[in-house]
Motif scaffolding. Structure first.
Motif, mmCIF file in Angstrom:
data_model
loop_
_atom_site.group_PDB
_atom_site.id
_atom_site.type_symbol
_atom_site.label_atom_id
_atom_site.label_comp_id
_atom_site.label_asym_id
_atom_site.label_seq_id
_atom_site.Cartn_x
_atom_site.Cartn_y
_atom_site.Cartn_z
ATOM 1 N N GLY A 240 33.320 11.776 -22.075
ATOM 2 C CA GLY A 240 32.839 13.131 -22.272
ATOM 3 C C GLY A 240 33.533 13.815 -23.433
ATOM 4 O O GLY A 240 32.918 14.616 -24.156
ATOM 5 N N ASP A 241 34.808 13.500 -23.637
ATOM 6 C CA ASP A 241 35.534 14.094 -24.769
ATOM 7 C C ASP A 241 34.924 13.670 -26.097
ATOM 8 O O ASP A 241 34.875 14.454 -27.054
ATOM 9 N N GLY B 267 26.488 19.801 -19.814
ATOM 10 C CA GLY B 267 25.271 20.341 -19.221
ATOM 11 C C GLY B 267 24.357 19.209 -18.819
ATOM 12 O O GLY B 267 24.756 18.029 -18.810
ATOM 13 N N PRO B 268 23.093 19.508 -18.523
ATOM 14 C CA PRO B 268 22.147 18.460 -18.105
ATOM 15 C C PRO B 268 22.010 17.341 -19.126
ATOM 16 O O PRO B 268 21.984 16.164 -18.760
ATOM 17 N N LEU B 269 21.908 17.691 -20.422
ATOM 18 C CA LEU B 269 21.780 16.663 -21.453
ATOM 19 C C LEU B 269 23.012 15.783 -21.482
ATOM 20 O O LEU B 269 22.917 14.562 -21.597
ATOM 21 N N PHE B 270 24.160 16.388 -21.386
ATOM 22 C CA PHE B 270 25.441 15.682 -21.349
ATOM 23 C C PHE B 270 25.416 14.600 -20.266
ATOM 24 O O PHE B 270 25.751 13.435 -20.502
#
Length: 240
Positions: free
Chosen positions: A176-177, A187-190
């Protein structure tokens, strides 16, 4: 003759006596006698000590690789109780847990068994490791170990064990970083991007960090195109 008096016996006491039986070398012998006397049915009408349960207890003693499943000695009591309760429906599992005053953690895992049992046909049909992962990821290892013991299907046993020893351990090199460093916000896309990358890693479509990065760029490009089409449709509707 004393069966009706069981209603007066606390759930804690009955559970303790069952746990003492589970500690015996062959607990199925005592459970079979309890069934003959009508005691099991009095505890819950869905409990049986038959050929199926005797075979599962033998497999628990002789076939289960406790190290592979990450099991501790104290898990044995749960495994014995879970196999005894395995064929109950969700309502029956809840009733038994309440009657025996099962500890909260054990009760939560017991209540997962009916759902997992219903999942097994889908597990047998799953073609990719990512599909197996999606089906089994919600379940703790000891609950999956119960399913492994409960089935005679070689295919199901192989998939349960490969998930436990291989597929659940698959990790991405991108994190994620890394996505945040690219300017993406959680968020949702992430979540969708990381999920798609993880599935690709599970299925062997990407094997290195560089391949993950290349797939991420393709996924972002596809997302941008989708956003553009959505905006175009919205513009047409507003001017129409």
């Amino acid at each position: 003759d004393a069966l009706p008096l069981l209603k007066r016996v606390s759930g804690d006491r009955i559970r303790h006596e069952l746990e003492q039986i589970f500690r015996e070398v062959q607990p199925e012998q005592a459970l079979a006698r309890l069934e003959e006397l009508g005691v099991l049915a009095y505890i819950h009408p869905g409990l049986h000590c038959d050929r199926w349960l005797r075979a599962r207890y033998r497999a628990l003693r002789t076939s289960l690789n406790r190290e592979a499943w990450g099991l501790k000695p104290e898990d044995d009591l749960f495994l014995h109780l879970a196999l005894l309760a395995y064929r109950l429906d969700a309502g029956g599992v809840g009733e038994l847990s309440a009657r025996l005053k099962v500890a909260r953690g054990d009760g939560a895992d017991l209540r997962l068994l009916p759902t997992l049992r219903e999942t097994l046909p889908d597990l047998a049909r799953a073609r990719r490791p990512s599909a197996v992962y999606r089906l089994l990821e919600p379940y703790p290892a000891r609950v999956l170990a119960v399913a492994w013991l409960a089935t005679d299907s070689r295919r199901l046993r192989e998939r349960l064990l490969r998930y436990q020893t291989e597929w659940r351990l698959v990790k991405l090199e991108l994190t994620g970083d890394d996505l945040k460093a690219m300017g993406l916000k959680p968020g949702p896309l992430f979540g969708r991007l990381l999920g798609a990358l993880h599935e690709a890693r599970l299925d062997g479509r990407v094997r290195t960090r560089q391949q993950e990065e290349a797939l991420l760029q393709r996924l972002l490009s596809a997302e941008h195109k989708t956003d553009e089409r959505t905006r175009e449709l919205g513009d047409k509707e507003s001017t129409g």
